[in-house]
Design an enzyme around this catalytic site. Structure first.
Site, PDB file in Angstrom:
ATOM      1  N   LYS A  61       0.851  -1.190   0.000  1.00 35.38           N
ATOM      2  CA  LYS A  61       0.000   0.000   0.000  1.00 35.38           C
ATOM      3  C   LYS A  61       0.892   1.248   0.000  1.00 35.38           C
ATOM      4  O   LYS A  61       1.942   1.255   0.656  1.00 35.38           O
ATOM      5  CB  LYS A  61      -0.878  -0.047   1.257  1.00 35.38           C
ATOM      6  CG  LYS A  61      -2.041   0.932   1.302  1.00 35.38           C
ATOM      7  CD  LYS A  61      -2.846   0.658   2.598  1.00 35.38           C
ATOM      8  CE  LYS A  61      -4.030   1.569   2.775  1.00 35.38           C
ATOM      9  NZ  LYS A  61      -4.795   1.244   4.002  1.00 35.38           N
ATOM     10  N   SER A  89      -9.592   0.894   3.026  1.00 33.74           N
ATOM     11  CA  SER A  89      -8.801   1.762   2.189  1.00 33.74           C
ATOM     12  C   SER A  89      -7.703   1.029   1.403  1.00 33.74           C
ATOM     13  O   SER A  89      -7.140   1.603   0.474  1.00 33.74           O
ATOM     14  CB  SER A  89      -8.136   2.854   3.050  1.00 33.74           C
ATOM     15  OG  SER A  89      -7.273   2.274   3.998  1.00 33.74           O
ATOM     16  N   SER A 114      -9.592  -1.567   7.124  1.00 37.75           N
ATOM     17  CA  SER A 114      -9.070  -1.237   5.798  1.00 37.75           C
ATOM     18  C   SER A 114      -8.340  -2.365   5.085  1.00 37.75           C
ATOM     19  O   SER A 114      -8.052  -2.238   3.897  1.00 37.75           O
ATOM     20  CB  SER A 114      -8.143  -0.018   5.891  1.00 37.75           C
ATOM     21  OG  SER A 114      -8.904   1.157   5.999  1.00 37.75           O
TER      22      SER A 114
END
Lengths: 474, 491
Positions: free
Chosen positions: B78, B153, B177
């Site tokens: 990420k 996310s 997330s």
């Protein structure tokens, strides 16, 4: 004249190798800008603070020395404000769980000044504003350096008292090795709060004067504020709650900002730094390892028989105290004699040379040796003062005296011969001395001169008196 | 076997045995990233870094050295995780152009075990979002249906694994997330116990809740990755010194899955109203499967869960308002303004225009919650309720080894569907945020597909430090499901 009510907020740079929450050097005095920085103290994304345990230990030690209550749990909070000297736009500080609370410092004379709290925090960067530029510069070397902030109760009453208090705090910080506490290097900075007591006894409006970097400025700023606020009240005007700065050149305070809107720092426990448990056993260990503090030292010196002024002066000066202790260890005579030399001739010579005691080559054993030479009559006091500059440079007193032939003449026969020779050479002086006993000093002086100071003055005087008292023998 | 089908452990074994080179594995992944670029799952391809790493691994293999259990495994991380020399935007305009001079501890450890970072993945800005639509660089798309969100996310990481770009990806999980996008994309998403993985080098959203997690299509891959990364880090004062031997054993595949006698409790408050039918079916399917495998399944009540979303959003936004204060255009973040404008004007403009709408919303909420006069009523109260929730969960674990809930109330929804109703999106975190509030390990494990053919997961939670227990349950479900456990998205 209404009574001044004074409180202090003091910042001390903690003496440790690394910053409060990262591995950068804590000491950056004199460095190029922005060389002691890393992702943590620059607040780069993803960086995390890690507590410097040694700095905590020193702050706790300091708190204990100031008789503070040290909690079992201490915690860091974030104090938010947007300003370019704070890379994260918050400062890691302490809020409701500081390392120490409710302590006191006793001034010479016995008055206790309350310590509200001692807490640990990180220092901010330093801004510079180049003249005529459309920008400012920032140096983050100092950002993240460990500080102790201590806040006093409004217990001080005069500029002199504030100054004496600062000297005490400085001496304690130095005795513990917690801080160099040198205002000239920014390692001890003070803000003062001054108000005048209302006729009904309540406290008047408080004015804060910030960023005072010498004890002298603290005292002068307080004195100025007392006068300024007194004059306002006398004119029937009000004292406004405000923050003021100190103009060193003009020796006056000036308005920085009025306190109309007080800042909201949005304090929050720092989730990156788990609360620290201060184990009672660890605290006991710290207490046990606590070195002698200035107050205790002063008591010890008084017990040794020192005059109070000397005891106080030596107790507040870590270097001088260590020297004094070693010298009295090495010298069996009177401690006051050692103190007299230290605070008198030695201090005078050092001051003249702009040096500290530690910077001079003289060791306590050297002073002790010189005092022994004095005591056993090898040298006179006058000779001692004469050779002191060289002794201060590290010359051994015995060797020095021997080399220079300054050993006092104590042999009665040799002295009698010397006295005889001087009397023969000065018949007029002898005659007047027979008339007027006080004139014997003139003869004494001539004998000392003849001996280049090595004759023992009390013996010479006795011999002269004997000779003058025997009529006709000359 | 097609490279995209291979799990990380299979790929690593092939590389260690010499039937495939690390460079081949990395080139395959880079090629797949290019082919799947329409998904917008990847913000930055770290091709130079990856090729250099792979060549070094191949050279050490040629010298007879063993590069570690993850040798040559291409990994996507990420974009809020720092990798030295590679841009890290955290999905924000304010960090465009920022290149960290250091690596996150988790990345260092993963690469020390032989893995190779090939890509930085898309995310909601600073991790603030549940759909990936709050990315400043446009949303990643769900590989199962590109008109739908991949979840957030860590949507880019979930999409990258589901699409077969990489077998293993790292995400971060502050309120769900990692798990929510895992559910939406049909992969396994694991958030470990708070503190098991270092947060150093993880761009902070809400520090007391943030935890790095893994997304994989196999339980064994998740265990291997966790074992490689776990352990105390001197750079993170909140990291834990916990033994990772159990995770390592799972990663080596030396322990067979066994859930006989396992006490599973379904949280009653979370298993009824408010959930889409497909989600409840998945929950029932999983409960039935666990029973078949010998587990006991019952219900447990955790009444305080109704306060979880409010508590989570107060704690998270308060910490976010503090953590994001540093993006002011002064040192490294995007600066809008000229010399001479004055620092305050520059800070205001930089923050106002480079932080996105959702981020500004949360920063404002958090600043409010921390303000003098409101602290006790909001942030202070949230901290107290957080404690109550943790206590109630601990009590639930007195009668259960794991708790079972939906991961999210729905399967992947359509792009834009919830964009104008932030509250509707926030309640989607109700099941997942519990584990963050209490610091517990939790996992979203694939549980089949809805009637519309969309993947859906269920969530399992365990007491703190019992991360391995969750992986054992997942391994049992994986073994029972066979190839249908976490298949690649079609196409």
């Amino acid at each position: 004249m209404p009574e001044p009510v004074i409180g202090l907020e003091i910042h001390l740079a903690i003496r440790v190798d690394t910053k409060m929450f990262c591995g950068c050097a804590a000491e950056s005095f004199g460095s190029e800008p922005n060389v002691h920085t890393c992702p943590v103290c620059l607040g780069l994304p993803g960086s995390l603070p890690v507590t410097n345990r040694e700095a905590i230990e020193k702050a706790v030690l300091f708190s204990l020395a100031l008789h503070c209550r040290v909690p079992e749990l201490t915690q860091f909070h974030r104090k938010h404000y947007f300003y370019p000297d704070a890379p994260k736009n918050y400062q890691i500080s302490q809020y409701d769980r500081p390392v120490g609370e409710h302590g006191w410092v006793e001034l010479d004379g016995g008055r206790r000044i309350g310590i509200t709290r001692c807490h640990v925090e990180e220092d901010a960067g330093r801004l510079a504003h180049p003249p005529y530029a459309d920008h400012s510069l920032v140096d983050f070397n100092r950002a993240g350096a460990p500080l102790i902030e201590m806040v006093t109760e409004p217990d001080l009453r005069t500029p002199e008292e504030a100054r004496a208090f600062l000297a005490q705090v400085q001496a304690v910080a130095r005795a513990l090795g917690v801080s160099d506490a040198s205002p000239e290097q920014g390692k001890m900075r003070a803000d003062v709060n001054v108000s005048l007591r209302n006729p009904d006894g309540s406290l008047g409006t408080k004015v804060e004067v910030k960023n005072l970097n010498s004890f002298k400025s603290v005292a002068a700023a307080i004195a100025f504020e007392v006068r300024r606020q007194g004059a306002l009240l006398e004119d029937g005007r009000e004292v406004a709650q405000e923050t003021r700065g100190w103009n060193e050149g003009g020796q006056r305070t000036y308005l920085l900002r009025s306190k109309e809107e007080s800042a909201d720092y949005r304090y929050m426990p720092d989730p990156d730094l788990p609360p620290l448990t201060l184990e009672p056993a660890w605290l006991d260990d710290l207490r046990a390892r606590m070195p002698e503090l200035p107050a205790a030292r002063r008591e010890r010196y008084l017990a040794l028989g020192l005059k109070p002024a000397d005891a106080e002066a030596l107790a507040l000066d870590l270097e001088a105290a260590a020297f004094f202790d070693a010298a009295t260890e090495a010298y069996a005579g009177s401690a006051q004699t050692v103190a007299n030399w230290l605070t008198g001739d030695i201090a005078g010579l050092l001051n003249a040379g702009g040096r500290s005691l530690a910077e001079a080559p003289l060791r306590p054993e050297g002073l002790a040796a010189m005092l022994r030479l004095l005591d056993d009559g090898t040298i006179s006091g006058k000779i001692a003062k004469e050779i002191l500059p060289e002794v201060l440079e590290g010359e051994g007193p015995e060797a020095l005296v021997a080399r220079k032939g300054l050993t006092q003449i104590t042999d009665e026969g040799a002295l009698a011969e010397l006295v005889e020779r001087v009397m023969q050479a000065n018949p007029a002086v002898v005659a007047s001395a027979r008339e007027n006993p006080k004139a014997i000093n003139a003869l004494l002086g001539k004998v000392m001169q003849e001996s280049r100071g090595t004759a023992r003055p009390d013996a010479v005087r006795r011999l002269l008196q004997d000779r003058l008292a025997t009529p006709g023998s000359d | 076997m097609l490279a995209a089908m291979m799990s990380a452990w299979q790929l690593a074994r092939a590389v260690r045995e010499g039937t495939r080179t690390a460079s081949e594995a990395v080139e395959d992944a880079l090629a797949r990233a290019t082919r799947a670029s329409h998904l917008n799952a990847v913000l930055h391809v770290a091709d130079a870094h990856a090729r250099e790493r792979a060549a070094a691994l191949d050279a050490s293999l040629a010298r007879g050295q063993d590069p570690g259990p993850l040798a040559g495994v291409p990994v996507a991380v990420k974009d809020n995780l720092c990798l030295e020399g590679v841009p890290a935007t955290a999905g924000s305009r304010s960090l465009e152009g920022f290149v960290p001079p250091y690596s996150a501890t988790v990345i260092e450890r993963l690469e020390a075990a032989g893995a190779v970072v090939v890509a930085k993945t898309n995310l909601d800005e600073f991790g603030m979002g549940s759909s990936n639509e709050a990315s400043a660089f446009g949303p990643a798309l769900n590989p199962w249906d590109t008109e739908r969100v991949p979840g957030g996310s860590s949507g880019g990481s979930a999409a990258a694994v589901a699409a077969g770009i990489v077998p293993l990806a790292l995400g971060t999980d502050t309120g769900g997330s990692v798990r929510l996008p895992a559910s939406f994309c049909g992969v396994l998403g694991f958030k470990p116990t708070y503190g098991r993985l270092s947060r150093y080098g993880v761009v902070a959203y809400a520090s007391s809740l943030d935890q790095v997690g893994v997304l994989t299509r196999s339980t064994r891959d998740a265990a291997m990755a966790l074992a490689a990364m776990a352990g105390v880090d001197p750079l993170d004062g909140t990291s834990l010194a916990a033994d990772a031997g159990d995770l390592r054993a799972l990663g080596e595949g030396s322990e067979g899955p066994d859930v006989r006698g396992l006490r599973v409790a379904v949280v009653s408050e979370l298993s009824g109203e408010g959930n889409a039918p497909g989600v409840l079916e998945a929950l029932d399917r999983t409960a039935a499967r666990l029973r078949e495998l010998g587990a006991e399944v019952r219900e447990v009540s955790v009444p305080s869960v109704r306060h979880a979303v409010a508590t989570y959003y107060l704690v998270a936004t308060a910490e976010a308002s503090s953590n994001l204060a540093r993006y002011d255009g002064m040192i490294y973040s995007t600066r809008l303004g000229e010399d001479g404008d004055g620092q305050e004007a520059v800070m205001r403009r930089s923050r106002g225009r480079t932080l996105g709408r959702e981020v500004r919303r949360r920063v404002l909420m958090g600043s409010f919650a921390l303000s003098a006069g409101y602290y006790d009523a909001y942030y202070g109260k949230a901290l107290r309720v957080r404690r109550v929730i943790a206590d109630e969960l601990a009590r639930a674990f007195e009668g259960a080894d794991v708790l079972l809930t939906p991961t999210a109330p729905t399967a992947a929804y359509r792009l834009g569907e919830k964009l104008d109703d932030p509250l509707a999106m926030y309640v989607g975190d109700v099941c997942t945020c519990l584990a963050n509030l209490a610091g517990l390990p939790a996992m979203s494990v694939p549980a089949g597909r809805t009637a519309e053919g969309l993947p859906v997961g269920v969530q399992l939670m365990a007491p703190a430090l019992h991360d391995a227990r969750l992986l054992q349950v997942a391994a049992a479900l994986e073994a029972a499901a066979g190839d249908d456990f976490a298949p690649l998205a079609p196409g």
